[in-house]
Design a protein around this motif. Structure first.
Motif, short mmCIF file in Angstrom:
data_model
loop_
_atom_site.label_atom_id
_atom_site.label_comp_id
_atom_site.label_asym_id
_atom_site.label_seq_id
_atom_site.Cartn_x
_atom_site.Cartn_y
_atom_site.Cartn_z
N LEU A 246 42.20 29.48 34.84
CA LEU A 246 41.75 30.51 35.77
C LEU A 246 42.63 31.75 35.67
O LEU A 246 43.86 31.65 35.68
N ALA A 247 42.00 32.91 35.59
CA ALA A 247 42.73 34.17 35.66
C ALA A 247 42.81 34.63 37.11
O ALA A 247 43.82 35.15 37.55
N PHE A 248 41.73 34.44 37.85
CA PHE A 248 41.71 34.72 39.28
C PHE A 248 40.48 34.07 39.89
O PHE A 248 39.49 33.79 39.21
N VAL A 249 40.55 33.80 41.18
CA VAL A 249 39.43 33.22 41.92
C VAL A 249 39.32 33.96 43.24
O VAL A 249 40.30 34.17 43.94
N GLU A 250 38.10 34.39 43.57
CA GLU A 250 37.85 35.24 44.73
C GLU A 250 36.85 34.57 45.68
O GLU A 250 35.74 34.23 45.26
N PRO A 251 37.20 34.38 46.96
CA PRO A 251 36.21 33.90 47.92
C PRO A 251 35.18 34.98 48.21
O PRO A 251 35.49 36.18 48.16
N GLN A 252 33.95 34.57 48.47
CA GLN A 252 32.93 35.54 48.81
C GLN A 252 31.98 34.94 49.83
O GLN A 252 32.00 33.75 50.11
N GLU A 253 31.13 35.78 50.39
CA GLU A 253 30.29 35.38 51.51
C GLU A 253 29.00 34.71 51.07
O GLU A 253 28.29 34.14 51.91
N GLU A 254 28.67 34.75 49.80
CA GLU A 254 27.42 34.18 49.32
C GLU A 254 27.68 33.07 48.32
O GLU A 254 28.69 33.07 47.61
N SER A 255 26.78 32.11 48.29
CA SER A 255 26.89 31.04 47.30
C SER A 255 25.51 30.45 47.05
O SER A 255 24.59 30.60 47.85
#
Length: 428
Positions: A246-255
């Protein structure tokens, strides 16, 4: 805000908290790498402190830190030397901390904003550093143009409530930045840039809009967006096994589930067995498989786009394990492919494969090597092989060389159906 001073293999373990109001999905980027990796989502600040203390003592350092709704998502990878981080602080508090850390030879590694609070990570570094938060698109464009001419490139990016936050550090070569992209526009842009030798070096999500930075690079890259927690863990385990980190992981409001239900959208079907079905056969290698009660002749649709890798289609024999053994109902040899009945295997981008069993005789509608799209008709259901009646056995594996371990996945709105459920397909 700005600050400038010119001065001369361990196994990966992914831990994710249950989905909550602070996030329902994730976007992530993987690049070629090696060594240990740990990530965890949904942490309070105290949980983050405890986890970071442990990982720091084991020679790991924060490489990505995100914040949403007072909860933190963090990624640790091998590193050494000093590390400082702050979370849930005001802009002025982060600015004050950065002033001190900059003078002590530290530079911003990660910088995120959530409303009026920020989170940051500092690691050892030297040379110039500029950062600014709360920028409109035009302000960001103007700042980046100036910094680019002065030999600086974006090393951290965030997108919150339509405003951009960025960190610039010394760099050279090409750089492309896009923001306010829809998911489809982001996918298309990355495809174009990747073909030109440009790779994602920063990515941020703001509701259903995306911002990203591309820079020259080499090697493998994989990214996902709108992933459910279960799917992200599965995808990360698969990527880790293929030499990606992983380079980065971002939480988001949609899935959205990584797979669609494998029949026509809007149609409801029963679930005979789900994950680890009590008293059933779905355990061990089939622990995460599903039996969907499709009547014979129902059109089976691809649950996800990919390439047809293998199939068998001429079998007519069936063995019903719930009926007396005798003429016309004989078990197949252990390990025989006849147990599966007629079947199709599809390989998907990123390494996962989906398997469809018990298809009607001559009911396969595709050929090996065909590229199929999500929702495309690939077969008609039946009851061939080891089957007590017409149904579709569906499972996903990380290694398609042969029968292997099924892996956890979700459908629709991150659903994991179980035996006795009735589910409605989203495969429009």
């Amino acid at each position: 805000m700005r600050r400038i001073l010119l001065l001369g293999a361990a196994a990966m373990v992914a831990v994710a908290a249950p989905a909550a109001l602070w996030a329902t999905g994730y976007s992530a980027v993987w690049r070629a790498g090696s060594g240990a990796q740990w990530w965890r989502a949904g942490m309070t600040v105290d949980e983050l402190k405890a986890a970071d203390t442990t990982h720091f003592g084991n020679g790991l350092r924060l490489t990505s830190l995100s914040m949403r709704g007072g909860r933190y998502t963090a990624l640790w990878q091998p590193g050494s030397g000093t590390q400082w981080w702050q979370g849930g602080k005001s802009i002025s508090e982060i600015d004050a901390k950065d002033t001190v850390h900059f003078k002590n030879g530290l530079r911003l590694k990660s910088l995120k904003r959530d409303g009026n609070v920020m989170a940051a990570v500092w690691r050892p570094g030297s040379g110039a550093q500029w950062w600014k938060t709360g920028m409109t698109g035009d302000e960001f464009k103007a700042k980046d143009a100036v910094h680019f001419k002065n030999g600086l490139r974006i090393t951290a990016l965030d997108y919150d409530n339509g405003r951009l936050t960025a960190v610039w550090r010394p760099g050279s070569g090409a750089q492309w930045v896009k923001w306010n992209m829809t998911g489809a526009a982001f996918d298309a842009q990355d495809k174009t840039y990747f073909a030109q030798g440009l790779y994602l070096t920063a990515m941020a999500v703001d509701g259903d809009k995306y911002a990203a930075v591309w820079r020259p690079g080499t090697g493998s890259q994989w990214y996902s967006r709108r992933r459910c927690t279960t799917d992200l863990v599965t995808e990360d385990l698969d990527a880790f096994g293929r030499g990606l980190r992983l380079a980065f992981v971002e939480p988001q409001e949609e899935s959205r589930g990584m797979f669609r239900y494998p029949w026509a959208g809007g149609v409801s079907m029963g679930v005979g067995q789900g994950n680890n079905n009590p008293g059933g056969s779905h355990n061990g290698s089939q622990a995460f498989a599903f039996d969907f009660s499709l009547p014979a002749g129902t059109t089976i649709r691809a649950a996800r786009g990919g390439t047809v890798e293998w199939l068998q289609e001429g079998q007519s024999a069936t063995f019903n394990p719930n009926a007396p053994t005798g003429p016309g109902n004989q078990p197949f040899a252990g390990g025989s492919l006849q147990n599966w009945g007629n079947a199709v295997r599809i390989r998907h981008r990123g390494g996962l494969t989906s398997w469809y069993f018990h298809i009607q005789q001559n009911g396969v509608l595709v050929n090996v090597g065909d590229t199929v799209t999500t929702g495309q008709a690939i077969a008609t259901s039946g009851g061939t092989g080891r089957s007590s009646g017409p149904h579709l056995h569906f499972q996903v594996q990380a290694n398609s060389a042969d029968w292997g371990q099924s892996v956890p996945i979700t459908f629709a709105s991150c659903n994991v159906p179980t035996g006795g459920d009735t589910v409605t397909s989203d495969n429009n």
